[in-house]
Design a protein around this motif. Structure first.
Motif, short mmCIF file in Angstrom:
data_model
loop_
_atom_site.label_atom_id
_atom_site.label_comp_id
_atom_site.label_asym_id
_atom_site.label_seq_id
_atom_site.Cartn_x
_atom_site.Cartn_y
_atom_site.Cartn_z
N UNK A 20 0.83 -1.21 0.00
CA UNK A 20 0.00 0.00 0.00
C UNK A 20 0.86 1.26 0.00
N UNK A 58 9.17 5.71 10.10
CA UNK A 58 9.67 4.38 10.40
C UNK A 58 10.73 3.93 9.41
N UNK A 89 -4.18 7.02 17.12
CA UNK A 89 -3.09 7.31 16.18
C UNK A 89 -2.48 8.69 16.46
N UNK B 19 12.64 -2.93 6.20
CA UNK B 19 11.81 -2.63 7.37
C UNK B 19 10.32 -2.75 7.06
N UNK B 20 9.60 -3.40 7.94
CA UNK B 20 8.15 -3.28 7.92
C UNK B 20 7.77 -2.30 9.03
N UNK B 21 8.24 -2.59 10.23
CA UNK B 21 8.05 -1.65 11.34
C UNK B 21 9.18 -1.87 12.33
N UNK B 103 -3.85 -9.84 12.62
CA UNK B 103 -3.95 -10.11 11.19
C UNK B 103 -4.78 -11.36 10.94
N UNK B 104 -5.43 -11.85 11.93
CA UNK B 104 -6.33 -12.99 11.87
C UNK B 104 -5.69 -14.18 11.17
N UNK B 106 -3.49 -14.67 8.94
CA UNK B 106 -2.74 -14.56 7.70
C UNK B 106 -1.59 -13.57 7.92
N UNK B 108 1.61 -12.16 6.88
CA UNK B 108 2.66 -11.99 5.89
C UNK B 108 2.88 -10.50 5.68
N UNK B 110 2.35 -8.48 3.20
CA UNK B 110 1.29 -7.70 2.56
C UNK B 110 0.24 -7.32 3.61
N UNK B 111 -0.20 -8.31 4.38
CA UNK B 111 -1.20 -8.03 5.41
C UNK B 111 -0.66 -7.06 6.45
N UNK B 113 1.61 -4.72 6.10
CA UNK B 113 1.66 -3.35 5.61
C UNK B 113 0.27 -2.77 5.49
N UNK B 114 -0.68 -3.58 5.05
CA UNK B 114 -2.04 -3.07 4.92
C UNK B 114 -2.64 -2.72 6.27
N UNK B 115 -2.14 -3.34 7.31
CA UNK B 115 -2.63 -3.03 8.65
C UNK B 115 -1.54 -2.44 9.52
N UNK B 116 -0.71 -1.63 8.89
CA UNK B 116 0.43 -1.08 9.60
C UNK B 116 0.00 -0.30 10.84
N UNK B 117 -1.16 0.37 10.75
CA UNK B 117 -1.62 1.13 11.92
C UNK B 117 -1.79 0.21 13.13
#
Lengths: 887, 177
Positions: A20, A58, A89, B19-21, B103-104, B106, B108, B110-111, B113-117
């Motif tokens: 994203x 980040x 947030x 990095x992802x987080x 992330x229930x 799954x 990985x 992609x998930x 990053x899509x739920x980075x918050x």
């Protein structure tokens, strides 16, 4: 860019690289952040933008001051929204932006409102954010709420306040200390983590009050602590109490040991391990105390969890250094760990086994290690090599198989650091085990036949030049050395030429053949190689008849360069620019400070080939400049030595004072470094009244008072004494700090007009013989010793009486003399019955002194010592003996 | 050793070491390049190990690092050399399980990053300035997930189903324990 960030479950067949944040760009996101200013806020959109901003931060992106301020101001607008997710947030974003003090004011009221909100989540987070960004002034305003929050019935809120308290204690201790009643209450909380946080804070508040910590531990070890984390903390505090009370209760059982042992049966593994580790680290732990801890660690060794195995084997490894016998029970479990998937665990297991193994198990162990070595990384191999080196020093009889092992791994593939570790080990073994010398040298010779590292080749050639000629058949090394002249690069060829020359100088029988070889080197295509060959042919007299090699030639070939290389380099750099010819005598011989290198490697192992004389961590230069800037001391001449600071007050007292002793030829200057730790006081006209009635040879000549000493900014006052020129006068001085104290108004920082004269007793200080000795190392002690000659040698024997250990006796003598231990001889291998220690230094009057100490210990711990001193002046040699005799 | 157990950093990288987080709590790595160098070194040295079933452990430059991998995500938690390894492992497990719940299942890149918050909030709830706040995944998720339900704003279709799904997941997992 406005891709929704919500979860999409059904379109998982996107291309794999989809993100994203693909193509995200700072400028665009900052533009997007303008939605924060919309009159009609869209919470979801705003959350997404914040996520993007956080993503950028980040990834290491930074915002300029202007950008950060702009984002911060627009984020504060979002407090209008009542959306909980968005607020969450916003909190994270504010913490990330760490706003400046004038910006903080903008959000303070919003956060304070949230802090008193009914929603627990708001309260908890607002506390954490506010405490993170606030400074001391605001803290007094919100203190009341924080105290309430600590005892809040919601554990999240209580934890937030307690953790914030732990952070604030660093910056505003006096405020946080006022909360101890509330914190005390929170320690009794039913919520596990609240208890943990409260205990951590309470201990930090009281950590300087030994009695209070003792009481805390006593009451909690009886009660039940619920959280495993809190229990771990309690174990740490308990071992602290045990450590501090050890001096008082020498007899009987150790207090609190039962508690630690009880924790070994706790249900949480982290508590069991914490307790086991605490027991193994107890001062002077007995084997009876150790046994239960070792037993649980042994169980961990066969756990399915790598973390548990690692923790256990690492602890046992440490225990093996001091109590090898206690660990032998685990040897079978340990051996199965050699094949562990996790190589860190395998390496720790191997090195533990090497420490606990007895002489008979060495061969079996070596067989296992050989298989293991091929599939671990270099960094682990180095650890193993070092362990094998110490094993070999422990069992010198096993040197044959261990040396073979080292030479085998030397032939295998490996990086520079690894090869260097092996070569260093072989060199140390050659030096310490005479029987291993010849085989070791041959292994090294074989190694340089096929060595890709120029550095190692030249170092080995140098070492061969020193050791080779002293062997029974020096001629067999010549071939290896001369091969280098044919096959290697110029650096190694030059090294080989020097080595050949050394053989020529030492072994007269070989001289004619060496000359032939050296003459061939005259046709080398490299300047340095040709130059060296010519030089050596001339010095050894290769042109004419064979002559006896003179002493000065040997000195030239073998003598060490007694000039620090850094100084030489600097002088040469200056020389390149100047017209004058270079004079090596003009190079300063003082060892310059090496600011950082010293700290990093405390107690480093002897490093074999390259054991350079490292200077003492002195700040001589800085002191010299400071002292020469004071007119009263300007005519004292050259500063000989400055001691390390000696504390004259205990830690945590009102005024902290330490002293540095500066020794000049005919004077001594005491530099008192004073710190005022009371914010409400200003000290003026600070002096130290030094009473020298117990130091007869000293006469006070000057004092330099310190005009003003404000809170927390250190200052110096000086007192100078005259003493007989060049004489190592000793004495004891008692000291009194005298000053005028003025009250300071903490709110304005202004001092009152009138002050009161006051005094403060300091501890005594002594000038001892070691103060007249400079720690100056030599790189090759034996050469230095032999070149010094026996003319001014003084030898005598001393009984040192009963001592705890050999190491303690060795250290005591080193400290007494204040000299630099050479070649790592200050380290005494455990269990050894005798030890030789080599010291070097420069005595006042710039007289070089070398000392060889031989220690022996017999049955009831009686230590005897033979002291041999060589120096350039027999009076000095006698003086050294006097120091020992009177010390 | 009398100090409170503390965490020096929590790092989540992808299968290429990107990095992802990440969250650093100590000044051992003052600059971004120092941080990246550390991440690169732990990534390359642990890459080949099998940390998929049980958390693994290693030492780097006087730090203890515990780590665990799932799919294309690499989880790391770093502590001081003399830290209790099992405490660090507990933090890692708490982080790992929370992400799994959030992330229930799954888990990985992609998930994530899509739920980075959610991941960032999760980090915020586990450790505060190096001090462990919470290690129980159910509690952490409870704190993070409760925020995705809007109280004041109108509830959209999606948030309700999401909330229910999370709750259901949550419940089954705690029953299965």
């Amino acid at each position: 860019m406005a891709q929704p960030l919500v979860k999409k479950d059904d379109d998982r067949d996107d291309e794999a690289d989809y993100s994203p944040f693909l193509g995200i760009e700072k400028g665009a996101v900052l533009q997007e952040a303008r939605v924060f200013n919309d009159p009609q806020l869209d919470p979801r959109r705003c959350s997404q933008v914040i996520t993007k901003l956080l993503y950028l931060l980040n990834q290491g992106e930074t915002f300029t001051k202007v950008e950060a301020t702009e984002v911060f101001f627009s984020v504060t607008k979002l407090f209008q929204s009542r959306d909980i997710g968005l607020r969450r947030m916003v909190y994270v974003m504010i913490k990330e932006l760490s706003p400046s003090a004038d910006e903080v004011i903008i959000v303070t009221s919003s956060l304070m409102k949230d802090m008193t909100s009914k929603t627990d989540m708001y309260r908890a987070n607002a506390i954490r954010v506010l405490c993170r960004i606030t400074d001391g002034t605001l803290l007094t305003q919100i203190e009341r709420y924080l105290k309430q929050a600590i005892v809040d019935k919601n554990p999240v809120v209580a934890s937030a306040a307690l953790v914030s308290g732990i952070h604030l204690l660093q910056t505003n201790p006096e405020i946080v200390k006022r909360w101890s009643n509330e914190v005390q209450e929170a320690v009794q909380s039913r919520a596990a983590l609240v208890q943990f946080h409260a205990l951590a804070l309470l201990h930090q508040i009281r950590q300087n009050d030994r009695l209070a910590v003792n009481k805390l531990v006593t009451s909690l070890t009886r009660g039940s602590v619920r959280s495993p984390l809190a229990q771990c903390l309690l174990i740490r505090y308990t071992s602290q109490v045990i450590r501090e009370s050890a001096n008082n209760t020498q007899t009987g059982d150790r207090p609190f040991y039962d508690f630690l042992e009880g924790c070994l049966r706790h249900k949480a593994e982290m508590v069991i391990f914490e307790a086991a580790r605490a027991i193994t680290e107890l001062n002077g732990v007995t084997s009876r105390e150790l046994t239960p801890a070792i037993t649980v660690l042994q169980l961990f060794l066969s756990s399915s969890k790598p973390v548990l195995r690692f923790a256990a084997v690492r602890t046992l490894n440490k225990v093996a250094m001091t109590h090898p016998m206690a660990v032998t029970n685990c040897n079978i479990d340990m051996e199965s760990l050699i094949s562990d998937q996790n190589r860190s665990i395998a390496t720790l297991a191997i090195t533990t086994l090497l420490k606990t193994g007895n002489e008979s198990s060495v061969d079996r162990l070596m067989k296992q290690i050989t298989n293991f070595m091929s599939d671990i990384a270099d960094e682990f191999k180095i650890v193993v090599v070092e362990a094998i080196r110490s094993l070999c020093l422990k069992f010198p009889l096993k040197h044959r198989s261990l040396m073979n092992f080292l030479s085998n791994i030397l032939r295998e593939e490996g990086g520079f650091e690894y090869k260097k570790a092996i070569v260093d080990s072989i060199v140390i073994l050659i030096r310490d085990i005479p029987e291993a010398k010849e085989s070791g040298l041959l292994h090294l010779c074989e190694f340089i036949e096929d060595c890709e590292f120029t550095y190692l080749s030249t170092q080995i050639l140098h070492f061969l030049g020193i050791e080779g000629p002293k062997t029974s058949d020096p001629s067999k090394y010549i071939r290896y050395i001369y091969n280098r002249v044919h096959l290697e690069n110029a650096t190694v060829r030059a090294g080989a030429v020097s080595t050949l020359a050394k053989f020529g100088a030492m072994v007269d029988a070989l001289k004619p053949r060496i000359f032939v070889l050296l003459r061939r080197c005259l046709f080398d295509n490299d300047d340095e190689v040709r130059d060296r060959a010519t030089l050596y042919l001339n010095t050894l007299g290769g042109d004419g008849a064979v002559v006896e090699t003179g002493e000065d030639v040997k000195e030239f070939l073998f003598g060490s360069l007694d000039i620090p290389l850094v100084n030489l380099e600097n002088s040469l750099k200056n020389y390149e620019l100047s017209e004058e010819s270079f004079d090596i005598d003009s190079v300063p011989k003082e060892v310059k400070t090496q600011p950082l290198a010293e700290k990093k490697a405390p107690g480093k192992k002897p490093t074999g080939l390259s054991a350079p004389p490292t200077g003492p961590p002195s700040t001589v230069d800085a002191y010299e400049r400071l002292l020469s800037s004071i007119p009263e001391f300007a005519n004292f001449g050259k500063l000989f030595k400055s001691s390390a600071p000696v504390e004259l007050t205990e830690a945590e007292t009102e005024y902290a004072v330490n002293v540095v002793k500066h020794i000049f030829d005919g004077h001594v200057v005491f530099q008192f470094n004073c710190t005022n730790t009371i914010p409400e006081q200003l000290l003026e006209n600070v002096t130290v009244i030094v009473d020298a009635s117990e130091a007869e040879e000293f006469a006070e000549v000057a004092t330099k008072p310190l005009r003003s000493l404000p809170y927390d900014s250190p200052g110096q006052t000086f007192v100078a004494f005259e003493k007989p020129e060049g004489v190592p006068a000793v004495g004891k001085f008692s000291n009194m700090l005298r000053f005028i104290v003025k009250e300071v108004d903490p709110s304005t920082g202004e001092a009152e007009e009138d002050g009161v004269e006051d005094e403060y007793q300091l501890e005594d200080l002594e000038v001892v013989a070691a103060d007249y000795m400079l720690k100056v190392g030599v790189s090759n002690f034996r050469n230095a010793w032999e070149s010094m000659g026996a003319d001014c040698e003084r030898v005598d024997e001393y009984g040192l009486g009963p001592r705890d250990s050999l190491a303690e006796a060795v250290n005591a003598v080193i400290n007494l003399l204040g000299m630099q231990p050479c070649e790592g001889t200050e380290v005494v291998p455990s269990n050894s019955r005798s030890h030789t220690c080599l010291l070097s230094g420069v005595y006042i009057g710039n007289v070089k002194v070398l000392v060889r100490l031989q220690f022996g210990i017999d049955g009831p711990k009686d230590v005897a010592m033979k002291l041999a001193v060589r120096s350039e002046d027999e009076a000095v040699s006698d003086a050294i003996h006097e120091i020992v005799a009177s010390g | 050793m009398e100090s409170c157990p503390s965490v020096k950093n929590i790092i989540l990288l992808d299968s290429e070491g990107q990095r992802v987080a990440v969250k650093y709590y100590s000044d051992d790595w003052p600059t971004n390049s120092a941080k990246e160098a550390f991440e690169k070194s732990i990534f390359t040295k642990t890459q080949k190990t099998n940390a998929r079933t049980e958390a693994e452990i290693a030492m780097f430059e006087n730090h203890i690092v515990v780590y665990k991998f799932v799919q294309d995500l690499h989880f790391f938690v770093t502590g001081a050399e003399d830290e209790n390894e099992l405490i660090l492992a507990t933090v890692l497990q708490g982080f790992f399980d929370s992400v799994d719940l959030l992330l229930r299942g799954t888990v990985d890149k992609k998930e994530a990053l899509e739920n980075l918050d959610l991941i960032l909030l999760c980090l915020d709830e586990i450790v505060d300035g190096g001090i462990i706040l919470e290690t129980d995944a159910n509690v952490i998720v409870g704190k993070v997930a409760s925020h995705s339900i809007d109280s004041g704003a109108p509830l959209s279709e999606q948030t309700i189903s999401q909330a229910l799904a999370t709750a259901r997941e949550h419940l089954t997992r705690s029953l299965l324990k």
